[in-house]
Design a protein around this motif. Structure first.
Motif, short mmCIF file in Angstrom:
data_model
loop_
_atom_site.label_atom_id
_atom_site.label_comp_id
_atom_site.label_asym_id
_atom_site.label_seq_id
_atom_site.Cartn_x
_atom_site.Cartn_y
_atom_site.Cartn_z
N LYS A 188 42.86 35.36 50.64
CA LYS A 188 42.55 34.95 49.26
C LYS A 188 41.05 34.85 49.02
O LYS A 188 40.57 35.10 47.92
CB LYS A 188 43.21 33.60 48.94
CG LYS A 188 44.73 33.63 49.04
CD LYS A 188 45.32 34.53 48.00
CE LYS A 188 46.84 34.48 48.06
NZ LYS A 188 47.46 35.39 47.14
N GLY A 189 40.30 34.48 50.04
CA GLY A 189 38.85 34.37 49.90
C GLY A 189 38.22 35.70 49.56
O GLY A 189 37.42 35.81 48.62
N MET A 190 38.59 36.74 50.30
CA MET A 190 38.03 38.07 50.03
C MET A 190 38.55 38.60 48.70
O MET A 190 37.81 39.27 47.97
CB MET A 190 38.37 39.04 51.17
CG MET A 190 37.68 40.39 51.01
SD MET A 190 35.88 40.29 50.82
CE MET A 190 35.40 39.62 52.40
N GLU A 191 39.77 38.30 48.38
CA GLU A 191 40.33 38.71 47.10
C GLU A 191 39.47 38.16 45.96
O GLU A 191 39.15 38.86 45.00
CB GLU A 191 41.78 38.22 46.98
CG GLU A 191 42.51 38.71 45.77
CD GLU A 191 43.97 38.28 45.78
OE1 GLU A 191 44.81 39.10 45.40
OE2 GLU A 191 44.26 37.12 46.16
N GLY A 192 39.05 36.90 46.08
CA GLY A 192 38.20 36.27 45.07
C GLY A 192 36.82 36.89 45.01
O GLY A 192 36.28 37.11 43.93
N VAL A 193 36.24 37.18 46.17
CA VAL A 193 34.92 37.80 46.21
C VAL A 193 34.94 39.17 45.54
O VAL A 193 34.05 39.51 44.73
CB VAL A 193 34.40 37.92 47.66
CG1 VAL A 193 33.18 38.80 47.76
CG2 VAL A 193 34.14 36.55 48.25
N ILE A 194 35.95 39.96 45.81
CA ILE A 194 36.07 41.29 45.24
C ILE A 194 36.31 41.19 43.73
O ILE A 194 35.71 41.95 42.94
CB ILE A 194 37.16 42.11 45.95
CG1 ILE A 194 36.67 42.43 47.37
CG2 ILE A 194 37.48 43.39 45.18
CD1 ILE A 194 37.72 43.06 48.27
N ALA A 195 37.13 40.25 43.31
CA ALA A 195 37.38 40.06 41.88
C ALA A 195 36.09 39.68 41.17
O ALA A 195 35.81 40.15 40.06
CB ALA A 195 38.45 39.00 41.66
N GLU A 196 35.30 38.82 41.80
CA GLU A 196 34.01 38.41 41.23
C GLU A 196 33.08 39.61 41.11
O GLU A 196 32.35 39.75 40.14
CB GLU A 196 33.40 37.32 42.09
CG GLU A 196 32.16 36.68 41.50
CD GLU A 196 32.44 35.81 40.31
OE1 GLU A 196 31.54 35.65 39.48
OE2 GLU A 196 33.56 35.30 40.18
N GLY A 197 33.11 40.47 42.11
CA GLY A 197 32.27 41.66 42.11
C GLY A 197 32.61 42.64 40.99
O GLY A 197 31.75 43.37 40.50
N ARG A 198 33.87 42.66 40.60
CA ARG A 198 34.29 43.55 39.51
C ARG A 198 33.64 43.15 38.17
O ARG A 198 33.47 43.98 37.31
CB ARG A 198 35.80 43.53 39.37
CG ARG A 198 36.51 44.31 40.42
CD ARG A 198 37.99 44.48 40.09
NE ARG A 198 38.71 44.72 41.31
CZ ARG A 198 39.57 43.88 41.87
NH1 ARG A 198 39.85 42.74 41.30
NH2 ARG A 198 40.15 44.20 43.01
N LYS A 199 33.34 41.86 38.03
CA LYS A 199 32.76 41.38 36.79
C LYS A 199 31.34 41.83 36.69
O LYS A 199 30.74 42.06 35.76
CB LYS A 199 32.82 39.85 36.74
CG LYS A 199 34.25 39.34 36.64
CD LYS A 199 34.24 37.83 36.65
CE LYS A 199 35.67 37.31 36.64
NZ LYS A 199 35.73 35.87 36.69
#
Length: 86
Positions: A75-86
């Motif tokens: 979940k941590g990496m999922e959040g980092v990648i989602a943040e990067g999409r923004k």
């Protein structure tokens, strides 16, 4: 998965790291495609190759412990990648 022993925790963390690396492997080509700088594209490509090596080593470690790479999504990496999409 119940974590009753240090071995259980170790395997759990290895699987979490493997999940994180797999997510990065999927995200880096997209990041390289979106990059406008040749240096940034090269950096993403270099990072991708390094990350593939990390994932391979994690797979070997898990295999040596007679474990699969299957586990919950990091979940941590999922959040980092989602943040990067923004």
């Amino acid at each position: 998965m119940k974590l009753n022993t240090l071995e259980d925790l170790y395997v759990h963390e290895l699987k979490d790291l493997f999940s994180a690396e797999q997510q990065i492997i999927k995200a880096l080509p997209k990041m390289a495609k979106a990059a406008t700088s040749k240096e940034l594209v090269a950096g993403f490509q270099e990072h991708l190759e390094q990350t593939k090596g990390h994932a391979q080593r994690l797979e070997q470690i898990l295999s040596s412990r007679k474990q699969t790479t299957r586990g919950p999504k990091c979940k941590g990496m999922e959040g980092v990648i989602a943040e990067g999409r923004k």
